[in-house]
Design an enzyme around this catalytic site. Structure first.
Site, PDB file in Angstrom:
ATOM      1  CB  CYS A  67      -0.830  -0.234   1.000  1.00  0.00           C
ATOM      2  SG  CYS A  67      -2.287   1.335   1.238  1.00  0.00           S
ATOM      3  CG  ASP A  97      -6.551  -1.227  -5.384  1.00  0.00           C
ATOM      4  OD1 ASP A  97      -7.238  -0.463  -4.739  1.00  0.00           O
ATOM      5  OD2 ASP A  97      -5.363  -1.768  -4.981  1.00  0.00           O
ATOM      6  CG  HIS A 124      -5.883  -1.326  -1.631  1.00  0.00           C
ATOM      7  ND1 HIS A 124      -5.139  -0.979  -2.555  1.00  0.00           N
ATOM      8  CD2 HIS A 124      -5.473  -1.037  -0.317  1.00  0.00           C
ATOM      9  CE1 HIS A 124      -3.924  -0.222  -1.785  1.00  0.00           C
ATOM     10  NE2 HIS A 124      -4.349  -0.324  -0.568  1.00  0.00           N
TER      11      HIS A 124
END
Length: 278
Positions: free
Chosen positions: A157, A214, A246
């Site tokens: 991330c 995502d 995600h």
């Protein structure tokens, strides 16, 4: 150029224990890697303006270990990132996750992502991050028998974005794996470049792992990055898992997708072996 001095360096004294509050409740699928056969725990990394905490895991015997920098998610170096370090150590790596927000604040007790972004993440300069990772590598060699001829980096991330940028910053890195990191963004004083801006000049091979579902990383930006990489000279690749959201590797969260995460982890290990981080 940003300057960091002891005068404005207020560092958290220790890493967060357990999981960040914002990441809870914790999933029943959460993986825990034990410390048997390892040296694992918090260390302090000397940097230009003081010391920052980091989590280090390595085998308890041997030396000349390949080094993996593990770059945190938005939640800091909490239990999940520490566990990833132990997973690498079980495979013979020296894995280190420095706390990248040490100067800006402790996110472990914050309960809202927007609060983390506004109060901490938005104040972290890329220049600081690059310098702290450089310092971490120096410490790895001098204090933990790390072999700097075998350096890899991976991040998740927030840290996935950093993987791309650090590989461009430090060609000493042999290979990197970026997990669903942001690729495009506004150029600011603190974040002057983004991965798409350095893609064509990148020489270090990076494997990008992204999810087709995502909601934070639009697929058109992934394709833009892939086009830029194809125009450059690195051996970098991007893999998109069509049905993955995600955070598909984050086993402590509802976004975890076990089959995809296992496949992506194996691809990471093969990637590191292919490019000499082993």
């Amino acid at each position: 150029m940003t300057r960091f001095t002891r005068r404005n360096f207020i560092v958290m004294s220790t890493l967060a224990a357990g999981f960040a509050l914002c990441a809870r409740p914790i999933s029943s699928q959460t993986i825990f890697t034990d410390r048997e056969g390892l040296i694992a725990g918090e260390v302090k990394i000397p940097v230009s303006d003081g010391k920052i905490p980091a989590y280090r895991a390595m085998p308890d015997t041997g030396s000349d270990f390949p080094v993996v920098l593990v770059v945190q998610e938005i939640f800091g170096v909490h239990e999940h990132i520490q566990d990833v370090c132990r997973r690498f150590a079980k495979l013979g790596y020296l894995a280190i996750a420095p706390e990248m927000y040490a100067r800006q604040g402790d996110v472990s007790q914050m309960t809202e992502i927007q609060e983390i972004i506004e109060k901490v993440v938005s104040k972290v300069p890329d220049e600081q991050v690059m310098a702290d990772l450089d310092a971490t590598l120096t410490w790895a060699e001098t204090s933990s028998q790390g072999n700097l001829d075998k350096v890899g980096i991976t991040g998740f991330c927030w840290g996935g974005r950093v993987v791309w940028l650090y590989a461009a910053h430090n060609p000493q890195v042999k290979a990197g794996v970026a997990w669903y990191g942001r690729l495009v963004g506004e150029s600011t004083e603190l974040t002057p470049q983004h991965p798409v801006d350095i893609a064509e000049s990148l020489t270090v091979p990076i494997l990008g792992l992204y999810g087709g579902q995502d909601d934070l990383i639009p697929l058109d930006t992934v394709e833009q990055m892939r086009d830029r990489l194809d125009a450059g000279n690195s051996d970098s690749e991007i893999v998109v898992y069509p049905d993955a959201p995600h955070g598909f590797h984050a086993d402590y969260r509802p976004t975890y997708r076990e089959e995809v995460a296992r496949d992506a982890w194996q691809k990471l290990l093969v990637w590191f072996e292919q490019y000499g981080v082993v």
